[in-house]
Motif scaffolding. Sequence first.
Motif, short mmCIF file in Angstrom:
data_model
loop_
_atom_site.label_atom_id
_atom_site.label_comp_id
_atom_site.label_asym_id
_atom_site.label_seq_id
_atom_site.Cartn_x
_atom_site.Cartn_y
_atom_site.Cartn_z
N ALA A 1 0.76 -1.19 0.18
CA ALA A 1 -0.15 -0.12 -0.01
C ALA A 1 0.83 1.19 -0.05
CB ALA A 1 -0.95 -0.04 1.30
N ILE B 1 -7.27 1.84 1.02
CA ILE B 1 -7.34 0.28 1.51
C ILE B 1 -8.58 0.31 1.88
CG2 ILE B 1 -6.52 -1.55 2.97
CD1 ILE B 1 -4.01 0.02 3.21
N SER C 1 -10.81 -2.41 4.22
CA SER C 1 -10.62 -3.26 5.25
C SER C 1 -11.93 -3.96 5.80
CB SER C 1 -9.51 -2.68 6.33
OG SER C 1 -9.62 -3.68 7.42
N MET D 1 -1.84 -1.97 7.83
CA MET D 1 -2.48 -1.02 7.12
C MET D 1 -2.05 0.42 7.71
SD MET D 1 -6.11 -2.90 6.33
CE MET D 1 -6.35 -3.62 7.61
N LYS D 2 -2.16 0.51 8.90
CA LYS D 2 -1.77 1.89 9.54
C LYS D 2 -0.33 2.48 9.50
CE LYS D 2 -3.92 1.55 14.18
NZ LYS D 2 -3.80 1.02 15.48
N CYS E 1 -1.64 5.05 4.39
CA CYS E 1 -2.61 5.25 3.33
C CYS E 1 -3.95 5.42 4.04
CB CYS E 1 -2.66 3.92 2.39
SG CYS E 1 -1.43 3.66 1.60
N GLU E 2 -4.91 5.95 3.16
CA GLU E 2 -6.37 6.11 3.60
C GLU E 2 -6.82 4.79 3.79
OE1 GLU E 2 -8.54 8.59 1.02
OE2 GLU E 2 -10.50 7.76 2.14
N THR E 3 -7.46 4.33 4.60
CA THR E 3 -7.95 3.15 5.02
C THR E 3 -9.65 3.30 5.19
OG1 THR E 3 -6.06 2.13 5.97
CG2 THR E 3 -8.28 0.89 6.46
N ARG E 4 -10.47 2.70 4.45
CA ARG E 4 -11.74 2.60 4.56
C ARG E 4 -12.35 1.28 5.15
NH1 ARG E 4 -14.38 6.72 0.28
NH2 ARG E 4 -12.60 8.39 0.67
N VAL E 5 -13.03 1.18 6.22
CA VAL E 5 -13.43 -0.06 6.90
C VAL E 5 -14.85 -0.25 6.39
CG1 VAL E 5 -13.77 -1.03 9.12
CG2 VAL E 5 -12.05 0.40 8.90
N LYS F 1 -6.55 0.58 -5.47
CA LYS F 1 -7.33 0.22 -4.26
C LYS F 1 -6.92 -1.25 -3.92
CE LYS F 1 -11.15 2.37 -6.69
NZ LYS F 1 -10.48 2.20 -8.27
#
Length: 403
Positions: A126, A134, A136, A148-149, A153-157, A179
């Motif tokens: 990523a 990402i 997740s 991921m942290k 990167c921007e992470t959308r759960v 993505k």
Amino acid sequence: MNYEDYFRRQLDGLRREGRYRVFADLERKVGAFPKAVHYSPAGQREVSVWCSNDYLGMGQHPKVLAAMHEALDRAGAGAGGTRNIAGTNHYHVLLEQELADLHNKEAALLFNSGYVSNWTTLSTLASRMPGCVILSDELNHASMIEGMKHSRCETRVFRHNDVADLRQKLSDLELHAPKLIAFESVYSMDGDIAPIADICDVADEHHAMTYLDEVHAVGLYGPRGGGISDQEGLSGRLTVIEGTLAKAFGVIGGYITGSGTICDFVRSFASGFIFSSALPPAIAAGALTSIRHLKSSSYERERHQDRVATLRRRLNEAGVSHLDNPSHIVPVMVRDPVLCKQISDVLLDRYGIYVQPINYPTVARGSERLRITPSPHHSDEDIEALVGALSEIWAKMGLAQAA
Ligand SMILES: *Cc1c(COP(=O)(O)O)cnc(C)c1O
């Protein structure tokens, strides 16, 4: 600041919440799975283990032990370095070929644990794709979340196993942005299984990469033990399949499989791979033998499923309710950390049965549980002893409705 005092008070907080972790001091006994010797303040005694992730008992399979002894005598104790500097042993090469074949992929890459493989691969992939977003699953394992942290990167759960929510979140993103969808096959605590084909469909629609953690499925599902993606014939649709050598394969280590290019990319750019010494050759030899055995033998998988079904049926008959799921993980919900620990203590002290309580942050607060994992080696008598003990405890504590 009084540092010692500060740390002690933090620990006291855990105790007050009832989620201070106490390790059971065990010695596993080869040939007697699931029995182990428990070293307690009251002395030593034999217990039955009901919460091991050595799901099939491969950690003491004679073929695995023989391969490890032989490799130890031939190649010695340690690998001798990182993979790049003198640490690549022929056993590593063979093991990576075996893993690639297991998942029908071009290549595989070994790590020192499944935790490191998730952390390192997700953060490397990523962070090195500019603008990567990402997606997740909300119940992803801590090792994936940390990776991921670290990628920054921007992470959308997205909601757990919710394909509609995933599709919605992907639709909000720019079509050409890179993505990566990260999820698991069998979720370790609830034992439910992801809709892998649907997630792959959505990934294709939005041109996203897929990263699947099969840690709780490798060795256990699929005609050759390649996990749920193997069982469902979907290996080819996933960009990366990640697994562990420490659970059903019974040894230690983690890996990813994917295209030759992806594995080469991680091999070449990932700090957590490059700068850590390789697994000992004997470990690689043991894992190799375990994987090969489970590729050709379905006996362990069939017996495992039979034991799981038998335990579920007996628990139902005894009125001890448990989460219904399609996997081998049998969660008996207690929903209170103090009570959960108390039940676990009574099982161990009074019945010689070891089931570790599972508390926050491994599961959400209020969903504390006993996570029971039957193996092919649990006999009918073992099952009767467990079910008998639980129903006595349930009756004494008035728990019938709590579950
Ligand atoms: C145990 C686990 C890991 C880590 O694997 P190890 O080989 O034990 O480090 C990764 N993902 C999930 C879902 C796990 O439960």
